[in-house]
Scaffold this motif. Structure first.
Motif, mmCIF file in Angstrom:
data_model
loop_
_atom_site.group_PDB
_atom_site.id
_atom_site.type_symbol
_atom_site.label_atom_id
_atom_site.label_comp_id
_atom_site.label_asym_id
_atom_site.label_seq_id
_atom_site.Cartn_x
_atom_site.Cartn_y
_atom_site.Cartn_z
ATOM 1 N N LEU A 1 44.819 15.343 37.254
ATOM 2 C CA LEU A 1 45.011 14.346 36.208
ATOM 3 C C LEU A 1 44.192 14.719 34.987
ATOM 4 O O LEU A 1 42.974 14.858 35.067
ATOM 5 N N ALA A 2 44.908 14.877 33.867
ATOM 6 C CA ALA A 2 44.250 15.181 32.586
ATOM 7 C C ALA A 2 43.298 16.366 32.711
ATOM 8 O O ALA A 2 42.200 16.360 32.151
ATOM 9 N N GLY A 3 43.736 17.380 33.441
ATOM 10 C CA GLY A 3 42.928 18.584 33.565
ATOM 11 C C GLY A 3 41.827 18.484 34.597
ATOM 12 O O GLY A 3 41.133 19.464 34.859
ATOM 13 N N GLU A 4 41.656 17.303 35.201
ATOM 14 C CA GLU A 4 40.616 17.120 36.206
ATOM 15 C C GLU A 4 41.236 17.120 37.601
ATOM 16 O O GLU A 4 42.359 16.662 37.803
ATOM 17 N N ARG A 5 40.493 17.620 38.570
ATOM 18 C CA ARG A 5 40.965 17.687 39.953
ATOM 19 C C ARG A 5 40.273 16.608 40.777
ATOM 20 O O ARG A 5 39.037 16.548 40.817
ATOM 21 N N PHE A 6 41.062 15.760 41.408
ATOM 22 C CA PHE A 6 40.514 14.658 42.192
ATOM 23 C C PHE A 6 41.027 14.734 43.624
ATOM 24 O O PHE A 6 42.160 15.145 43.867
ATOM 25 N N ARG A 7 40.184 14.328 44.552
ATOM 26 C CA ARG A 7 40.602 14.247 45.946
ATOM 27 C C ARG A 7 41.062 12.823 46.257
ATOM 28 O O ARG A 7 40.452 11.848 45.809
ATOM 29 N N SER A 8 42.145 12.715 46.997
ATOM 30 C CA SER A 8 42.639 11.405 47.423
ATOM 31 C C SER A 8 42.841 11.418 48.933
ATOM 32 O O SER A 8 42.996 12.467 49.550
ATOM 33 N N ILE A 9 42.825 10.219 49.514
ATOM 34 C CA ILE A 9 43.027 10.072 50.950
ATOM 35 C C ILE A 9 44.232 9.165 51.200
ATOM 36 O O ILE A 9 44.328 8.075 50.624
ATOM 37 N N THR A 10 45.159 9.629 52.017
ATOM 38 C CA THR A 10 46.297 8.814 52.442
ATOM 39 C C THR A 10 46.096 8.425 53.903
ATOM 40 O O THR A 10 45.776 9.272 54.739
ATOM 41 N N LEU A 11 46.255 7.133 54.188
ATOM 42 C CA LEU A 11 46.101 6.621 55.555
ATOM 43 C C LEU A 11 47.390 5.940 55.991
ATOM 44 O O LEU A 11 48.004 5.225 55.199
ATOM 45 N N TRP A 12 47.787 6.161 57.232
ATOM 46 C CA TRP A 12 48.890 5.375 57.760
ATOM 47 C C TRP A 12 48.633 5.071 59.239
ATOM 48 O O TRP A 12 48.035 5.856 59.961
ATOM 49 N N LEU A 13 49.088 3.897 59.653
ATOM 50 C CA LEU A 13 48.800 3.401 60.998
ATOM 51 C C LEU A 13 49.615 4.153 62.046
ATOM 52 O O LEU A 13 50.832 4.281 61.923
ATOM 53 N N VAL A 14 48.926 4.649 63.067
ATOM 54 C CA VAL A 14 49.583 5.293 64.204
ATOM 55 C C VAL A 14 49.886 4.255 65.287
ATOM 56 O O VAL A 14 50.958 4.241 65.880
ATOM 57 N N GLY A 15 48.934 3.369 65.531
ATOM 58 C CA GLY A 15 49.136 2.341 66.536
ATOM 59 C C GLY A 15 47.872 1.541 66.772
ATOM 60 O O GLY A 15 46.793 1.888 66.270
ATOM 61 N N VAL A 16 48.014 0.449 67.508
ATOM 62 C CA VAL A 16 46.870 -0.390 67.874
ATOM 63 C C VAL A 16 46.738 -0.330 69.395
ATOM 64 O O VAL A 16 47.665 -0.684 70.125
ATOM 65 N N PHE A 17 45.586 0.144 69.864
ATOM 66 C CA PHE A 17 45.359 0.351 71.292
ATOM 67 C C PHE A 17 44.217 -0.532 71.766
ATOM 68 O O PHE A 17 43.439 -1.062 70.971
ATOM 69 N N GLN A 18 44.110 -0.663 73.077
ATOM 70 C CA GLN A 18 43.033 -1.442 73.682
ATOM 71 C C GLN A 18 41.929 -0.499 74.146
ATOM 72 O O GLN A 18 42.196 0.503 74.792
ATOM 73 N N ARG A 19 40.693 -0.828 73.811
ATOM 74 C CA ARG A 19 39.578 -0.014 74.288
ATOM 75 C C ARG A 19 38.946 -0.657 75.515
ATOM 76 O O ARG A 19 38.951 -1.883 75.668
ATOM 77 N N SER A 20 38.430 0.178 76.372
ATOM 78 C CA SER A 20 37.777 -0.300 77.588
ATOM 79 C C SER A 20 36.829 0.793 78.060
ATOM 80 O O SER A 20 36.699 1.850 77.431
ATOM 81 N N LEU A 21 36.152 0.549 79.177
ATOM 82 C CA LEU A 21 35.252 1.562 79.727
ATOM 83 C C LEU A 21 36.013 2.814 80.127
ATOM 84 O O LEU A 21 35.476 3.925 80.099
ATOM 85 N N VAL A 22 37.275 2.625 80.495
ATOM 86 C CA VAL A 22 38.101 3.763 80.913
ATOM 87 C C VAL A 22 38.819 4.382 79.718
ATOM 88 O O VAL A 22 38.856 5.601 79.543
#
Length: 236
Positions: A164-185
């Motif tokens: 942009l305007a001769g400057e280099r910027f880093r961007s991050i794109t995020l997208w949801l893979v899924g919602v999981f349950q955490r446990s001891l296992v």
């Protein structure tokens, strides 16, 4: 949430009392969002409005470009439409100057409030790699957890560069893979291995754990903070 048009200062009735009411109503809705710890998109909107008014006040933006335009002619030969700007007399300019002077410090105050909330939440977030990080970290996963819930919101991320305007910027794109349950296992390390099996294009992915002791809105707050933490951690 109540929004504020980009060119609100020149749209509709140009009257100080009317614009003051319009701005204060918008800022009241901003306060409601902040009290609910919802930072985006409201904080980004505040920054945009402040920047636009600051550029207007400094002369970087010409006032005539913000006014609605009226069609006053057609050039059939050149196939062009000609517009004239509806700018009134000096009294209107005086009203706009008064509105700008009133709005800028209030917008700035709310921006500082939003940034303070952002920084406070970011400081209490635990952010660390899951397993051994590979050399290539520009793509991978982020596991978002909160102390009060068993869900693991799992996102895939990708880091890109923007020019942009001769400057280099880093961007991050995020997208949801899924919602999981955490446990001891079902640990994060196990979840990472499962993702490697399912998504073949990332055989050795970078993975990060983002954990919050308190409960905050995910879309409006934790994801923007996660993006900033990733930007600090991802190696070029």
């Amino acid at each position: 949430m109540k929004s504020l048009p980009k060119n609100w200062i020149t749209e509709g009735l140009i009257d100080f009392e009317f614009k003051k009411y319009q701005l204060l109503a918008y800022l009241q809705s901003v306060e409601k969002e902040f009290k609910a710890v919802k930072l985006y998109p409201v904080l980004g909107d505040l920054i945009d409005h402040h920047r636009n008014l600051a550029e207007l006040e400094s002369g970087k933006t010409e006032l005539k470009n913000l006014f609605p335009k009226a069609l006053n002619g057609i050039d059939f030969k050149a196939a062009q439409l000609h517009y004239s700007t509806r700018i009134e007399d000096g009294q209107v300019m005086e009203e706009i100057g008064q509105i700008t002077s009133f709005a800028l410090p209030r917008l700035k105050s709310h921006i500082e409030e939003g940034k303070a909330i952002f920084d406070f939440i970011e400081e209490q977030i635990e952010f660390e790699p899951v397993g051994i990080l590979p050399i290539y970290t520009r793509e991978g996963y982020i596991f978002l957890t909160q102390e009060s819930a068993n869900e693991v919101h799992t996102f895939r991320y990708k880091s890109n560069f923007l020019q942009l305007a001769g400057e280099r910027f880093r961007s991050i794109t995020l997208w949801l893979v899924g919602v999981f349950q955490r446990s001891l296992v079902n640990t994060l390390e196990k979840l990472k291995l499962e993702l490697v099996k399912e998504i073949k294009e990332l055989p050795n992915p970078a993975a990060w754990r983002m954990h919050s002791q308190d409960s905050f809105p995910i879309e409006e707050t934790l994801i923007p903070i996660g993006k900033r933490l990733l930007l600090k951690s991802v190696v070029e």
